[in-house]
Motif scaffolding. Structure first.
Motif, PDB file in Angstrom:
ATOM      1  N   UNK A   1       0.852  -1.197   0.000  1.00 22.03           N
ATOM      2  CA  UNK A   1       0.000   0.000   0.000  1.00 22.03           C
ATOM      3  C   UNK A   1       0.888   1.248   0.000  1.00 22.03           C
ATOM      4  N   UNK A   2       1.940   1.225   0.842  1.00 26.70           N
ATOM      5  CA  UNK A   2       2.848   2.377   0.929  1.00 26.70           C
ATOM      6  C   UNK A   2       3.521   2.647  -0.424  1.00 26.70           C
ATOM      7  N   UNK A   3       3.900   1.562  -1.090  1.00 26.97           N
ATOM      8  CA  UNK A   3       4.617   1.716  -2.367  1.00 26.97           C
ATOM      9  C   UNK A   3       3.654   1.868  -3.553  1.00 26.97           C
ATOM     10  N   UNK A   4       2.347   1.806  -3.256  1.00 25.01           N
ATOM     11  CA  UNK A   4       1.299   1.948  -4.286  1.00 25.01           C
ATOM     12  C   UNK A   4       1.442   0.943  -5.429  1.00 25.01           C
ATOM     13  N   UNK A   5       1.686  -0.292  -5.038  1.00 22.87           N
ATOM     14  CA  UNK A   5       1.747  -1.382  -6.016  1.00 22.87           C
ATOM     15  C   UNK A   5       0.409  -2.126  -5.955  1.00 22.87           C
ATOM     16  N   UNK A   6      -0.252  -2.310  -7.108  1.00 26.17           N
ATOM     17  CA  UNK A   6      -1.614  -2.876  -7.073  1.00 26.17           C
ATOM     18  C   UNK A   6      -1.650  -4.396  -6.875  1.00 26.17           C
ATOM     19  N   UNK A   7      -1.139  -4.846  -5.739  1.00 31.43           N
ATOM     20  CA  UNK A   7      -1.215  -6.283  -5.457  1.00 31.43           C
ATOM     21  C   UNK A   7      -2.646  -6.617  -4.998  1.00 31.43           C
ATOM     22  N   UNK A   8      -3.055  -7.866  -5.200  1.00 30.85           N
ATOM     23  CA  UNK A   8      -4.452  -8.253  -4.960  1.00 30.85           C
ATOM     24  C   UNK A   8      -5.011  -7.837  -3.580  1.00 30.85           C
ATOM     25  N   UNK A   9      -4.275  -8.017  -2.471  1.00 26.38           N
ATOM     26  CA  UNK A   9      -4.853  -7.623  -1.176  1.00 26.38           C
ATOM     27  C   UNK A   9      -5.128  -6.126  -1.075  1.00 26.38           C
ATOM     28  N   UNK A  10      -4.402  -5.330  -1.878  1.00 27.56           N
ATOM     29  CA  UNK A  10      -4.618  -3.880  -1.850  1.00 27.56           C
ATOM     30  C   UNK A  10      -5.822  -3.514  -2.720  1.00 27.56           C
ATOM     31  N   UNK A  11      -5.892  -4.097  -3.918  1.00 31.32           N
ATOM     32  CA  UNK A  11      -6.960  -3.700  -4.843  1.00 31.32           C
ATOM     33  C   UNK A  11      -8.300  -4.368  -4.517  1.00 31.32           C
ATOM     34  N   UNK A  12      -8.255  -5.614  -4.020  1.00 28.63           N
ATOM     35  CA  UNK A  12      -9.506  -6.356  -3.817  1.00 28.63           C
ATOM     36  C   UNK A  12      -9.732  -6.784  -2.366  1.00 28.63           C
TER      37      UNK A  12
END
Ligand code: HEM
Ligand SMILES: CC(C)=CCC/C(C)=C/CC/C(C)=C/COP(=O)(O)OP(=O)(O)O
Length: 302
Positions: free
Chosen positions: A199-210
């Motif tokens: 989240x800090x690095x703003x990488x759209x990994x699945x736990x962040x986006x969904x």
């Protein structure tokens, strides 16, 4: 008079070694060695075994170095990666480029000169798949990044196979398919644990986006897919009963951890699932080898 102590961080050989992601590459090489050994009934010529794996490992290390280079600005933001050699400035970017080129060109040279063109080009595709397609584009673009990018990481057993036989065979592809299905639960288990980093690095990994729950459901779904795919070497008569037993026991272990994650009662379950994924892959490939030499060979020779 005050003496100012300025600490200058200089790169050592350990920093360059770390750029190659050595533990990841070692597991890849285990799978490519086993891919080679499964490809033929007897022993693989020693020069193919040695030079083939050195070539593949150098190319994988080259790709991993590009990953460190391209990701240096996001690596510095994440607790897990903040001390990496390029992110921290111990290795300067131009030296990393040179290092990656030396590894990649040497690796490709070895594969072209001593193995075969098919293996060399497939290895180059994997190198570019990870260093360019995954790292430069997919990783920042879509939560399906690691599913698609997983193709590059899944290649080593197939590369091992083609290094020995010189052609593509369904069984070699099957080994790659197992790693392809294994990658999502391997990575998402860690991503759930490290979601704040992403989240800090703003990488759209699945736990962040969904969200975490959605990711856990998908870990379980992919674990079922992996379970089914891992039975194919037995179903296609590539391997025998010993392998089937191993694949079922190891697969049930994976399903157990995926369910533990979903039940949400053990805060360590994410990290345990990630660690188990590595043991799983290592053990599954070792059992393939045992089966090949202890069971499959005597019967196929009869
Ligand atoms: C797109 C595919 C993949 C992704 C996104 C991925 C992601 C990761 C990440 C983020 C880590 C944590 C590294 C750390 O602790 O700093 C890791 C560790 C690891 N991965 Fe993967 N991985 C992938 C494919 C693979 C493949 C194909 C293999 C081997 C066949 C593999 C083997 C390992 C191993 C052995 C570790 C532990 C490394 C250590 O202890 O330092 N991974 N992976
Ligand atoms: C020639 C060949 C076989 C190439 C394969 C190259 C290779 C080393 C693939 C590794 C896959 C991997 C560790 C992805 C994680 O990257 P990430 O950037 O998501 O993880 P990080 O945050 O730990 O860097």
């Amino acid at each position: 008079m005050s003496v100012q102590v300025v600490s200058v961080q200089r790169a050592g050989w350990r920093d360059y070694y770390e750029l190659t992601k050595p533990r990841v590459v070692m597991l890849m090489i285990l799978t490519s060695v086993i891919g080679m050994l499964l490809a033929v009934p007897g022993m693989v010529p020693l020069d193919t075994l040695l030079l083939g794996n050195i070539g593949i490992a150098l190319c994988a290390g080259s790709a991993a170095t590009v990953n460190h280079l391209v990701d240096r600005h996001i690596d510095i933001k994440m607790a897990r990666t903040t001390n990496r050699p390029i992110a921290r400035g111990r290795v300067e970017p131009h030296k990393a480029v040179l290092f990656s080129l030396v590894l990649g060109v040497t690796g490709m040279g070895i594969l072209l000169a001593f193995i075969n063109a098919l293996t060399a080009w497939l290895t180059l595709f994997s190198l570019l798949g990870y260093a360019v397609v995954y790292t430069m584009f997919l990783k920042r673009a879509t939560p399906q990044n690691i599913v698609i990018g997983g193709l590059a990481g899944a290649a080593p057993p197939l590369l091992g196979w083609t290094a020995v036989t010189g052609d593509l065979h369904g069984h070699g592809l099957l080994l790659a398919l197992i790693i392809f299905a294994w990658t999502p639960p391997h990575f998402w288990a860690l991503a759930v644990h490290r979601r704040d980093d992403y989240a800090k690095a703003e990488i759209p990994m699945l736990p962040i986006t969904h969200g975490v729950q959605y990711t856990k459901v998908h870990i379980l779904l992919y674990t079922f897919i992996l379970f089914a795919v891992s039975l194919l070497p037995f179903a296609t008569a590539m391997l025998g009963w010993l392998y089937l037993l191993g694949a079922v026991v190891l697969g049930l272990g994976f399903v157990y951890w995926a369910i533990e994650m979903l039940r949400d009662r053990n805060p360590a379950a994410g990290m345990e699932t990630f660690k188990y994924s590595i043991v799983y892959l290592m053990a599954l490939f070792c059992i393939m080898l045992l089966d090949h030499y202890l069971i499959a060979l005597p019967t196929s020779g009869a």
